[in-house]
Design a protein around this motif. Structure first.
Motif, mmCIF file in Angstrom:
data_model
loop_
_atom_site.group_PDB
_atom_site.id
_atom_site.type_symbol
_atom_site.label_atom_id
_atom_site.label_comp_id
_atom_site.label_asym_id
_atom_site.label_seq_id
_atom_site.Cartn_x
_atom_site.Cartn_y
_atom_site.Cartn_z
ATOM 1 N N TYR A 49 0.832 -1.184 -0.059
ATOM 2 C CA TYR A 49 0.234 -0.118 -0.017
ATOM 3 C C TYR A 49 0.952 1.233 0.002
ATOM 4 N N ALA A 51 1.616 3.641 -2.091
ATOM 5 C CA ALA A 51 2.410 3.839 -3.252
ATOM 6 C C ALA A 51 3.764 3.001 -3.225
ATOM 7 N N GLY A 171 -8.846 9.432 -3.114
ATOM 8 C CA GLY A 171 -7.862 8.562 -2.840
ATOM 9 C C GLY A 171 -8.665 7.407 -2.533
ATOM 10 N N MET A 175 -5.297 2.361 1.560
ATOM 11 C CA MET A 175 -5.793 2.847 3.046
ATOM 12 C C MET A 175 -7.020 3.575 2.672
ATOM 13 N N VAL A 193 -13.040 10.720 -4.935
ATOM 14 C CA VAL A 193 -12.199 11.005 -6.073
ATOM 15 C C VAL A 193 -11.259 10.274 -6.443
ATOM 16 N N ILE A 195 -8.069 8.976 -9.461
ATOM 17 C CA ILE A 195 -7.787 8.985 -10.975
ATOM 18 C C ILE A 195 -7.672 7.622 -11.570
ATOM 19 N N ARG A 199 -8.838 1.111 -9.290
ATOM 20 C CA ARG A 199 -9.138 1.391 -7.713
ATOM 21 C C ARG A 199 -10.614 1.727 -7.398
ATOM 22 N N GLY A 239 -11.488 10.710 -11.467
ATOM 23 C CA GLY A 239 -11.042 12.054 -11.987
ATOM 24 C C GLY A 239 -9.848 12.455 -11.209
ATOM 25 N N ASN A 240 -9.222 13.667 -11.581
ATOM 26 C CA ASN A 240 -8.049 14.007 -10.652
ATOM 27 C C ASN A 240 -8.612 15.118 -9.805
ATOM 28 N N THR A 262 -5.018 10.964 -1.267
ATOM 29 C CA THR A 262 -4.426 10.356 -2.171
ATOM 30 C C THR A 262 -2.669 10.100 -1.739
ATOM 31 N N VAL A 272 -0.488 11.815 -8.680
ATOM 32 C CA VAL A 272 -0.939 11.959 -10.289
ATOM 33 C C VAL A 272 -1.068 13.189 -10.452
ATOM 34 N N GLY A 321 -3.172 12.584 6.900
ATOM 35 C CA GLY A 321 -1.872 11.932 7.165
ATOM 36 C C GLY A 321 -1.263 11.551 5.796
ATOM 37 N N ASN A 322 -1.307 12.652 4.923
ATOM 38 C CA ASN A 322 -0.697 11.925 3.550
ATOM 39 C C ASN A 322 0.376 13.289 3.248
ATOM 40 N N PHE A 342 -5.271 15.715 11.441
ATOM 41 C CA PHE A 342 -6.407 14.911 12.123
ATOM 42 C C PHE A 342 -5.909 14.476 13.587
ATOM 43 N N TYR A 492 8.300 10.403 2.095
ATOM 44 C CA TYR A 492 8.112 10.341 3.571
ATOM 45 C C TYR A 492 9.605 10.395 4.092
HETATM 46 P P1 NAD Z 1 -2.161 4.274 -2.389
HETATM 47 O O1 NAD Z 1 -0.839 4.466 -2.950
HETATM 48 O O2 NAD Z 1 -2.498 2.910 -2.473
HETATM 49 O O3 NAD Z 1 -3.718 5.007 -2.989
HETATM 50 C C1 NAD Z 1 -3.318 6.136 -3.186
HETATM 51 C C2 NAD Z 1 -4.459 6.609 -4.304
HETATM 52 O O4 NAD Z 1 -4.559 7.802 -4.827
HETATM 53 C C3 NAD Z 1 -4.424 5.744 -5.657
HETATM 54 O O5 NAD Z 1 -5.756 5.151 -5.682
HETATM 55 C C4 NAD Z 1 -4.242 6.679 -6.800
HETATM 56 O O6 NAD Z 1 -4.779 6.353 -7.846
HETATM 57 C C5 NAD Z 1 -4.836 7.973 -6.341
HETATM 58 N N1 NAD Z 1 -4.437 9.463 -6.672
HETATM 59 C C6 NAD Z 1 -2.975 9.746 -6.707
HETATM 60 N N2 NAD Z 1 -2.982 11.074 -7.391
HETATM 61 C C7 NAD Z 1 -4.541 11.312 -7.264
HETATM 62 C C8 NAD Z 1 -4.934 12.499 -7.911
HETATM 63 N N3 NAD Z 1 -4.305 13.597 -8.088
HETATM 64 N N4 NAD Z 1 -6.336 12.664 -8.107
HETATM 65 C C9 NAD Z 1 -7.128 11.533 -7.494
HETATM 66 N N5 NAD Z 1 -6.537 10.285 -7.084
HETATM 67 C C10 NAD Z 1 -5.345 10.384 -7.117
HETATM 68 O O7 NAD Z 1 -2.084 4.778 -0.766
HETATM 69 P P2 NAD Z 1 -2.856 4.466 0.596
HETATM 70 O O8 NAD Z 1 -2.408 3.251 1.094
HETATM 71 O O9 NAD Z 1 -4.393 4.491 0.068
HETATM 72 O O10 NAD Z 1 -2.530 5.701 1.113
HETATM 73 C C11 NAD Z 1 -2.839 6.954 0.895
HETATM 74 C C12 NAD Z 1 -2.306 8.345 1.636
HETATM 75 O O11 NAD Z 1 -2.558 8.052 3.203
HETATM 76 C C13 NAD Z 1 -0.685 7.997 1.821
HETATM 77 O O12 NAD Z 1 0.016 9.063 1.709
HETATM 78 C C14 NAD Z 1 -0.452 7.405 3.073
HETATM 79 O O13 NAD Z 1 0.813 7.410 3.721
HETATM 80 C C15 NAD Z 1 -1.461 7.959 3.906
HETATM 81 N N6 NAD Z 1 -1.778 7.179 5.083
HETATM 82 C C16 NAD Z 1 -2.413 7.600 6.133
HETATM 83 C C17 NAD Z 1 -2.693 6.956 7.248
HETATM 84 C C18 NAD Z 1 -3.556 7.644 8.499
HETATM 85 O O14 NAD Z 1 -3.481 7.171 9.409
HETATM 86 N N7 NAD Z 1 -4.125 8.614 8.454
HETATM 87 C C19 NAD Z 1 -2.942 5.562 7.345
HETATM 88 C C20 NAD Z 1 -2.525 5.063 6.257
HETATM 89 C C21 NAD Z 1 -1.877 5.779 5.032
#
Ligand code: NAD
Length: 553
Positions: A49, A51, A171, A175, A193, A195, A199, A239-240, A262, A272, A321-322, A342, A492
């Motif tokens: 997960y 990325a 996203g 996660m 939303v 992209i 997914r 969408g983006n 995202t 993206v 948290g991203n 958060f 990170y």
């Molecule tokens: P992932 O890489 O599995 O998914 C990211 C998603 O974002 C993908 O589906 C991608 O297509 C989409 N995306 C990328 N750019 C985009 C854009 N411009 N517009 C729309 N969609 C877009 O990542 P993940 O595991 O889902 O984690 C997402 C983020 O959350 C990461 O930065 C991760 O570190 C963070 N995170 C936070 C917590 C928390 O505790 N709050 C927990 C886990 C992960």
């Protein structure tokens, strides 16, 4: 006896009574490694997960880990360095079976660009939080965290419910994919939303998304109808976000709650940029990383400017948290940090009491084991409304992915009590097999991340990374089965250090001792970290929970 995995047929879901290793502790860790791949986003490339979060450095490293776990004795410890097994040392039966350090780069070198170079040379891999530590349980792992955030917002702003409220986010990855289900469970009309059409389709197929809209007009009409009827619904839109959020602003629509998940932390392998196809992005990841980083940062700036406008118009906006605010600030959005994180905005009082995401996984593969533990949680903690409400909701709404598992926010004392009671059930043969306990790295005493977990700490200790290191050393001394120290990779890099732990309840006396000491010391350190930073709630919790916190003077 593994189960077929329709999502990733080459990665069956482990389970059954038969051991392939010399004991349950080794077998359990092997099953957890298999599990993170079975529920991962791109297991062919070992990506779980976020990325680039990987389960092992490469396939040769993976195969050597599997072989070693099968062959090792209980008085040995497997040493893993950034996803690669490097040694099998003689220790003793009370020592951890596995210790790991993943992606720790010396301070001045801890930059995304240098990480990518090391990765290309095969010298490092990023373990995310739970990928490299073999603790990931699919999107369900963050559902309660996301749900609790939504509920805190509901209490703070909307009279306790999100019914009739519009939540906008983005996203749908490993996660972020939890967001639509958590939003629907909180009663909202949530639009997410992403992209990547694959997914979106994936989250629809597992029931986390109710609907997929054909375009923004259709999505907003669906949201509008649901809001009017106060109907909970989750809607996906391809969408983006850097296009869609500004379009929503332009239309004068102000959602009630706005966030984003995202992979904005990673400008090359995650986010993206708008105006680019996924194919183009994949090509630039190999041939034009600099160009891609600049384009991602510019898009994130637009994305965050739209979030700030919606905040100014009254929406509740938060960073989930991203690292999106950090990237935006570097892209010129000076007030990006007007958006709160958060943890500080909604959850810190819980962390002060070491209440955080605790999880357990049924190594038998039998869903009945989790159902029995659900009952046990309700029996043991009838007055804990957060957890009883959650278990009832989760039973009805959260589908299992991979090994049946549950996550619930429990605190000091509660976690130990539950784990020991579960170990007893294993010993009595009331469960089909042993159970693994772990918790998220994003937990009270386990993470230093000045832009996520430890932002604006009361005493200014945001960037002090001693705490997760102390946590890991304490867990090794407390007989945990797997202990890991992670630092950030990709975007990170240089932003965080965290510690993780797994302990196996195999029904033995030794397991009771391991669970008791590891879990109690882990939550004690969580309380001590916040008490040390001057949080009165934590000082209180230390007194009530008999946590031996040393105060000066
Ligand atoms: P992932 O890489 O599995 O998914 C990211 C998603 O974002 C993908 O589906 C991608 O297509 C989409 N995306 C990328 N750019 C985009 C854009 N411009 N517009 C729309 N969609 C877009 O990542 P993940 O595991 O889902 O984690 C997402 C983020 O959350 C990461 O930065 C991760 O570190 C963070 N995170 C936070 C917590 C928390 O505790 N709050 C927990 C886990 C992960």
């Amino acid at each position: 006896m593994s189960k077929p995995n329709p999502r990733h047929p080459n990665f069956p879901i482990p389970g059954g009574p038969k051991l392939r290793a010399k004991g349950w502790r080794q077998e359990a860790l092997l099953r957890l490694l298999e599990n993170v791949l079975s529920v991962g986003e791109d297991p062919d490339n070992l990506i779980v997960y976020a990325a680039l979060g990987k389960a092992a450095r490469n396939w040769a490293a993976h195969d050597a880990i599997v072989r070693t776990l099968k062959e090792m004795d209980e008085d040995q410890t497997l040493i893993i360095q950034s996803g690669k097994p490097v040694g099998l040392l003689k220790t003793h039966a009370k020592a951890p079976m596995v210790i790991m350090a993943n992606c720790n780069i010396v301070g001045q070198w801890a930059k995304a660009e240098y990480f990518y170079q090391l990765q290309e040379k095969g010298l490092i891999c990023w373990g995310g939080l739970t990928a490299g530590a073999w603790q990931y349980i699919g999107s369900q792992g963050v559902i309660q965290g996301t749900y609790e955030i939504f509920m805190r917002i509901a209490e703070k702003r909307f009279g306790g419910s999100l019914a009739g409220r519009f939540v906008l986010t983005a996203g749908l990855g490993g996660m972020g994919g939890a967001q639509p289900l958590a939003g629907r469970m909180a009663g909202a009309a949530i639009l997410v939303v992403d992209i990547d059409p694959d997914r979106v389709a994936k989250r629809k197929s597992i029931g986390f998304l109710d609907e997929v809209a054909s375009d923004l007009d259709a999505a907003l009409a669906m949201v509008d109808a649901a809001v009017k009827e106060k109907r909970a619904v989750s809607i996906g839109l391809v969408g983006n976000a850097a296009d869609i959020y500004p379009q929503i602003v332009k239309r004068g629509i102000v959602p009630d709650v706005v966030s984003d998940q995202t992979s904005a932390h990673d400008l090359v392998y995650g986010y993206v940029p708008k105006g680019m196809s996924l194919e183009e992005v994949r090509r630039l990841r190999k041939e034009g990383q600099g160009q891609l980083m600049a384009a991602s940062r510019a898009s994130i700036a637009d994305h965050v400017r739209a979030m700030l406008t919606l905040q100014a118009k009254g929406a509740e906006v938060f960073d989930n948290g991203n690292l999106i605010r950090t990237q935006a600030r570097e892209g010129g959005v000076e007030n990006a940090f007007d958006i709160p994180i958060f943890t500080e905005a909604y959850l810190r009082p819980l962390f002060c009491r070491a209440i955080g995401p605790f999880r357990w996984m049924a190594l038998s593969g039998d869903e009945g084991d989790i159902a029995r533990i659900d009952d046990l949680v309700l029996e043991l903690f009838p007055d804990n409304h957060i957890v009883t409400n959650w278990i009832r909701l989760a039973r009805e709404n959260v589908p299992f992915e991979g090994l049946p598992a549950r996550i619930a926010w429990l605190g000091h004392g509660e976690r130990t009590k539950l784990a020991i009671a579960v170990n007893k059930l294993v010993a009595q043969g009331e469960l089909k097999g042993p159970v693994a306990f772990s918790r998220d790295h994003l937990d009270a005493g386990a993470m230093a991340h000045p832009n996520i977990m430890t932002e604006n700490m009361k005493d200014g200790s945001d960037a002090v990374a001693d705490w997760p290191l102390i946590n890991a050393m304490t867990l090794c001394s407390s007989m945990a089965d797997l202990v890991v120290i992670h630092s950030g990779g990709g975007g990170y890099a240089g932003y965080m250090t965290s510690a993780g732990v797994t302990i196996i309840a195999d029904g033995s006396e030794a397991a009771t001792e391991r669970l008791d000491m590891s879990i109690t010391n882990d939550t004690s350190l969580g309380i001590i970290r916040y008490a040390d930073a001057g949080y009165e709630d934590a000082v209180d919790a230390a007194e009530q929970g008999k946590v031996p916190h040393i105060r000066l003077g």
